[in-house]
Design an enzyme around this catalytic site. Structure first.
Site, PDB file in Angstrom:
ATOM      1  N   HIS A   1     -11.049  -5.565   3.881  1.00 15.36           N
ATOM      2  CA  HIS A   1      -9.252  -5.734   3.645  1.00 15.36           C
ATOM      3  C   HIS A   1      -8.815  -7.640   2.939  1.00 15.36           C
ATOM      4  CE1 HIS A   1      -4.999  -5.690   4.779  1.00 15.36           C
ATOM      5  NE2 HIS A   1      -5.326  -4.735   4.876  1.00 15.36           N
TER       6      HIS A   1
ATOM      7  N   GLU B   1      -6.192  -9.313   3.067  1.00 18.17           N
ATOM      8  CA  GLU B   1      -6.126 -10.216   3.864  1.00 18.17           C
ATOM      9  C   GLU B   1      -6.773 -10.635   4.353  1.00 18.17           C
ATOM     10  OE1 GLU B   1      -3.164  -9.023   6.994  1.00 18.17           O
ATOM     11  OE2 GLU B   1      -4.539 -11.029   8.268  1.00 18.17           O
TER      12      GLU B   1
ATOM     13  N   HIS C   1       0.781  -1.131   0.054  1.00 14.01           N
ATOM     14  CA  HIS C   1      -0.375  -0.262   0.101  1.00 14.01           C
ATOM     15  C   HIS C   1       0.676   1.443  -0.384  1.00 14.01           C
ATOM     16  CE1 HIS C   1      -3.742  -2.408   0.239  1.00 14.01           C
ATOM     17  NE2 HIS C   1      -3.241  -2.513   2.145  1.00 14.01           N
TER      18      HIS C   1
ATOM     19  N   SER D   1      -3.671  -0.281   6.052  1.00 12.05           N
ATOM     20  CA  SER D   1      -4.526  -0.632   7.081  1.00 12.05           C
ATOM     21  C   SER D   1      -3.582  -0.574   8.383  1.00 12.05           C
ATOM     22  CB  SER D   1      -5.604  -2.101   7.189  1.00 12.05           C
ATOM     23  OG  SER D   1      -5.479  -2.561   8.113  1.00 12.05           O
ATOM     24  N   ASN D   2      -2.561  -0.755   8.459  1.00 15.27           N
ATOM     25  CA  ASN D   2      -1.654  -0.746   9.285  1.00 15.27           C
ATOM     26  C   ASN D   2      -1.677   0.615  10.343  1.00 15.27           C
ATOM     27  OD1 ASN D   2       1.485  -0.713   9.074  1.00 15.27           O
ATOM     28  ND2 ASN D   2       1.023  -1.618   7.550  1.00 15.27           N
TER      29      ASN D   2
ATOM     30  N   THR E   1      -3.402  -9.870  10.860  1.00 11.88           N
ATOM     31  CA  THR E   1      -2.311  -9.636  11.774  1.00 11.88           C
ATOM     32  C   THR E   1      -1.623  -7.737  11.742  1.00 11.88           C
ATOM     33  OG1 THR E   1      -1.557  -9.420   8.759  1.00 11.88           O
ATOM     34  CG2 THR E   1      -1.107 -11.423  10.226  1.00 11.88           C
TER      35      THR E   1
HETATM   36  S1  SF4 Z   1       2.852  -6.755   8.926  1.00 13.86           S
HETATM   37 FE1  SF4 Z   1       3.767  -9.104   9.851  1.00 13.86          FE
HETATM   38  S2  SF4 Z   1       1.972 -10.393   8.989  1.00 13.86           S
HETATM   39 FE2  SF4 Z   1       1.699  -8.389   7.899  1.00 13.86          FE
HETATM   40  S3  SF4 Z   1       3.034  -8.794   6.341  1.00 13.86           S
HETATM   41 FE3  SF4 Z   1       4.475  -7.594   7.870  1.00 13.86          FE
HETATM   42  S4  SF4 Z   1       5.606  -9.546   8.991  1.00 13.86           S
HETATM   43 FE4  SF4 Z   1       3.880 -10.134   7.835  1.00 13.86          FE
END
Ligand code: SF4
Length: 289
Positions: A125, A127, A40, A229-230, A168
Site C-alpha cells: 500500500h 502509505e 482512490h 483500502s479503508n 492509519t
Molecule cells: S484517514 Fe486519517 S490519516 Fe488517512 S488521510 Fe484521512 S485523516 Fe489522514
C-alpha cells in the site's frame, strides 16, 4: 423504510485537504501533476484529468515533467521519492496527511535508536511503502510489514527491540490482536497505535449501523473506490455484522434486489468518497424503497 446514513461517511480531513490543494494549485495556471491518483476515487481523478491534471504513476513518468507543480497525496512518500520529485525542478506541494507525517517521524526516530520497525498494515500500500522509506538503516534490519494474525504467529523477528506502528487505516481490533501476539511471543516491543481517529470513528459507526440493520433484516451499503483500502476494510467490518452488505463505487453499481418491504438500509462510505456520490445514493435509496 428507515435509511441510516453514517455521519462519518465521506472525505476525511487528510483527503479533503489533499484534494483542496490540487484544486487550489490548478488556479495558479501552472501544469499540475499528482504523484499517483490524489485519492482512490475514479470520479474525482477523472474530473481532475479533465482540468488538465496529470497523474504520475512511476519514476519514468518524471522524465516528462518540465516545471509546474507536483502534489504529493495524503498517503505520503518515502524520503527517496520526495527527493526525486524535488530534483525535477517542479515545485513540490506536500499534501501528506499530518497523521502520516507523524508516523514518518516516529519510525525515523526509532531507527536512529537502533530499533526494528514493524508496520502493521498492508504491504505494497502506498502509505506503507512511504513509511518504510523513512525507516533508518540500522543493524536491526529492514522494516517488517505484518497484515495478518497468522503472519504475526509465524514471524521470527530476532532479539532486537521492536517499534510497532500501524497503517492509519488499519482495523483497530486486528492491530491490538497482532500486538498482543507479538508481546506473548516475548518480543521487547513498544507499540504506538497510529490508526487515525477518523478511521476508528468511521469503523465503529459503520459497525453499529450494520449491527442495527442486520437485527432488522435490512441491508448495508458501503460506498468507496475499488482500490481504496479503508473502504474495503469498512466493507469487511459491515459484512461481519450484516451479511447483506453491498460494496459499490457509485450509484451505477447499485443493483439491489431488495424486497420493497425491506425495513432498514444503512449507508456508509470510505474516506475518499465525495459527498455528491453519497448524496446520490442516499436520495436513490430513499426514493426507491
Ligand atoms: S484517514 Fe486519517 S490519516 Fe488517512 S488521510 Fe484521512 S485523516 Fe489522514
Amino acid at each position: 423504510m428507515k435509511v441510516i446514513l453514517a455521519k462519518t461517511a465521506g472525505f476525511c480531513f487528510g483527503v479533503k485537504r489533499a484534494v483542496e490543494k490540487v484544486y487550489k494549485s490548478i488556479e495558479s495556471g501552472e501544469k499540475i501533476y499528482t504523484w499517483g491518483p490524489i485519492i482512490h476515487n475514479e470520479e474525482v481523478v477523472r474530473d481532475l484529468e479533465e482540468k488538465g491534471v496529470t497523474v504520475l504513476e512511476n519514476e519514468e513518468d518524471l522524465e516528462s515533467v518540465k516545471g509546474g507543480i507536483i502534489v504529493i497525496r495524503s498517503h505520503g512518500v518515502s524520503r527517496r521519492v520526495k527527493e526525486k520529485l524535488e530534483s525535477t525542478g517542479a515545485k513540490v506541494v506536500d499534501a501528506t496527511c499530518p497523521f502520516v507525517l507523524k508516523i514518518h517521524n516516529l519510525v525515523e526516530k526509532a531507527g536512529k535508536e537502533g530499533k526494528r520497525v514493524v508496520i502493521i498494515g498492508n504491504d505494497g500500500h502506498p502509505e506503507v511503502e512511504g513509511i518504510k522509506g523513512w525507516c533508518v538503516e540500522n543493524s536491526a534490519g529492514d522494516p517488517v510489514v505484518i497484515s495478518e494474525i497468522s503472519e504475526a504467529e509465524e514471524a521470527d523477528l530476532g532479539d532486537i527491540p521492536l517499534f510497532i506502528v500501524a497503517q492509519t487505516t488499519f482495523n483497530t481490533n486486528k492491530f491490538k490482536d497482532i500486538v498482543e501476539i507479538l508481546s506473548k511471543k516475548g518480543y521487547n516491543s513498544n507499540a504506538v497505535d497510529t490508526i487515525c481517529s477518523a478511521t476508528q470513528e468511521r469503523q465503529s459507526e459503520a459497525k453499529k449501523i450494520a449491527h442495527e440493520v442486520a437485527a432488522q433484516s435490512g441491508a448495508m451499503i458501503v460506498i468507496g473506490g475499488r482500490s481504496s483500502s479503508n473502504s474495503r476494510k469498512l466493507c469487511e467490518i459491515c459484512r461481519g455484522e450484516c451479511e447483506n452488505t453491498h460494496f459499490i463505487q457509485t450509484l451505477a453499481d447499485l443493483n439491489l434486489e431488495l424486497p420493497k418491504s425491506i425495513p432498514c438500509v444503512g449507508i456508509t462510505a470510505g474516506a475518499s468518497t465525495p459527498d455528491n456520490i453519497i448524496e446520490e445514493v442516499h436520495n436513490y435509496v430513499r426514493g426507491k424503497f
